[in-house]
Design a protein around this motif. Sequence first.
Motif, PDB file in Angstrom:
ATOM      1  N   VAL A   1       0.841  -1.197   0.000  1.00 14.14           N
ATOM      2  CA  VAL A   1       0.000   0.000   0.000  1.00 14.14           C
ATOM      3  C   VAL A   1       0.881   1.254   0.000  1.00 14.14           C
ATOM      4  O   VAL A   1       1.738   1.405   0.867  1.00 14.14           O
ATOM      5  CB  VAL A   1      -0.925   0.024   1.227  1.00 14.14           C
ATOM      6  CG1 VAL A   1      -1.727   1.317   1.279  1.00 14.14           C
ATOM      7  CG2 VAL A   1      -1.855  -1.173   1.196  1.00 14.14           C
TER       8      VAL A   1
ATOM      9  N   VAL B   1      -3.561   6.034   0.650  1.00 21.63           N
ATOM     10  CA  VAL B   1      -5.019   5.913   0.642  1.00 21.63           C
ATOM     11  C   VAL B   1      -5.570   7.297   0.335  1.00 21.63           C
ATOM     12  O   VAL B   1      -5.227   8.272   1.015  1.00 21.63           O
ATOM     13  CB  VAL B   1      -5.552   5.407   1.996  1.00 21.63           C
ATOM     14  CG1 VAL B   1      -7.069   5.304   1.955  1.00 21.63           C
ATOM     15  CG2 VAL B   1      -4.943   4.059   2.348  1.00 21.63           C
TER      16      VAL B   1
ATOM     17  N   ILE C   1      -7.265   3.068  -2.873  1.00 24.51           N
ATOM     18  CA  ILE C   1      -6.012   2.598  -2.271  1.00 24.51           C
ATOM     19  C   ILE C   1      -4.988   2.481  -3.393  1.00 24.51           C
ATOM     20  O   ILE C   1      -5.187   1.717  -4.343  1.00 24.51           O
ATOM     21  CB  ILE C   1      -6.193   1.232  -1.574  1.00 24.51           C
ATOM     22  CG1 ILE C   1      -7.331   1.292  -0.549  1.00 24.51           C
ATOM     23  CG2 ILE C   1      -4.897   0.811  -0.891  1.00 24.51           C
ATOM     24  CD1 ILE C   1      -7.604  -0.041   0.145  1.00 24.51           C
TER      25      ILE C   1
ATOM     26  N   VAL D   1     -12.047   2.097   3.839  1.00 21.99           N
ATOM     27  CA  VAL D   1     -10.868   1.476   4.439  1.00 21.99           C
ATOM     28  C   VAL D   1     -11.142   1.324   5.930  1.00 21.99           C
ATOM     29  O   VAL D   1     -11.690   2.236   6.564  1.00 21.99           O
ATOM     30  CB  VAL D   1      -9.618   2.337   4.185  1.00 21.99           C
ATOM     31  CG1 VAL D   1      -8.440   1.843   5.005  1.00 21.99           C
ATOM     32  CG2 VAL D   1      -9.251   2.308   2.700  1.00 21.99           C
TER      33      VAL D   1
END
Lengths: 229, 160
Positions: B34, B37, B87, B103
């Motif tokens: 990741v 976000v 994301i 999320v």
Amino acid sequence: MIRRSGETRPAQPASKIAEPDTALKSYLDTLLSEIDGLSVAAPPTEVKEALANADIKCDEVVDARVEVTTQATISEAESGPQPVVPQWADEAFQVLLFEVNGIKLGIPLASLKGILNFSGAASQLPGQPSWSLGVIVNREEKVVVIDSARLLMPERLGIDEAVSPQQLLLIGDGDRALAVDRICNTLVVDKEAIRWRYGAGIRPWYAGIIIEELSVLLDVDGIMKMLAG
Amino acid sequence: MTIEEDEEAGGGPLIQFVTFILMDEVYGINVMQVQEVLRITEIAPVPGAPPYVLGIINLRGNVVTVIDTRTRFGLPTTEVDDASRIIVIESEKQVVGILVDAVAEVVELRETDIDVAPNVGTEESSRYIQGVATQEDSLLILVDLNKLLTDEEWKEISMY
């Protein structure tokens, strides 16, 4: 067993990893927290007002040279396909922006032979391909009118049926015309403002993305080859 | 007890997953993949894109393709709302954004916490499920992002 990052873990001996844990948790909390400060923030009110009051004309030339970097994807970092930058993009060039089926597209002005209004009337020839809207006569020359939506974005047919093509963009030798819903404005861009396509690709009409506009730049030579093929 | 002994006793090192919601189900992706976000921003549709591609966004001068995760997972589409997030992930193939309903949080799992997914779906839809973990009375579905798209599909979206 699942532990949330904020939960207290079972008692563990004090160790040197305590600080990195704290740092990682802080990083993760940041990821999940509100992100008002990111670059996607809405423009300032005065900019919105200025845009709302602006009288943008189709023929207006806007200097939109921007300093941007292209996306560095993993595949690009490897010795994969390289960006295909046409020779005519070595110097800054003008792009005409227009809309087809609700999507904004761009075409290099140098590839345009002219712009015509389109009433929708065109002669239908038997056996014409599905992307043909018919044939019109312009200055004693026959022009094949191309249904841009059907040619470039068949997957979106039916999404915005209320709009019908209002203008024709003459390309090639002026014997082909892309039917477009609306002409927007022109831009001056340089090659760094475009994310050029990598390799030949499966869409010959795709030259790249105009990054600031998030619009596809058309490859007119590719379109002509498609139509000829 | 050393760290190694602690990991061994507990079933391996802890792996952290960012969890997100899709149609009330909870999914997890490895936190190491990741990048960011994002709140929903302008997603520009692109012509000729496959159905699972929503469009592209401009992320600080970089063009990032956004995948409609619901469509990809064979779920009904829905309108985005204030909770929706993009994301931005880095798979083996490239950087892409995945649109999710919301999320949730970050959870920590050990390898022994992860079970094989029950074989209930089609091979197509289950190939990107890395496994499942029990979370109280529900399942956390772990997604293998590298298999979210086929090689051909990764190549196709790299065009944008």
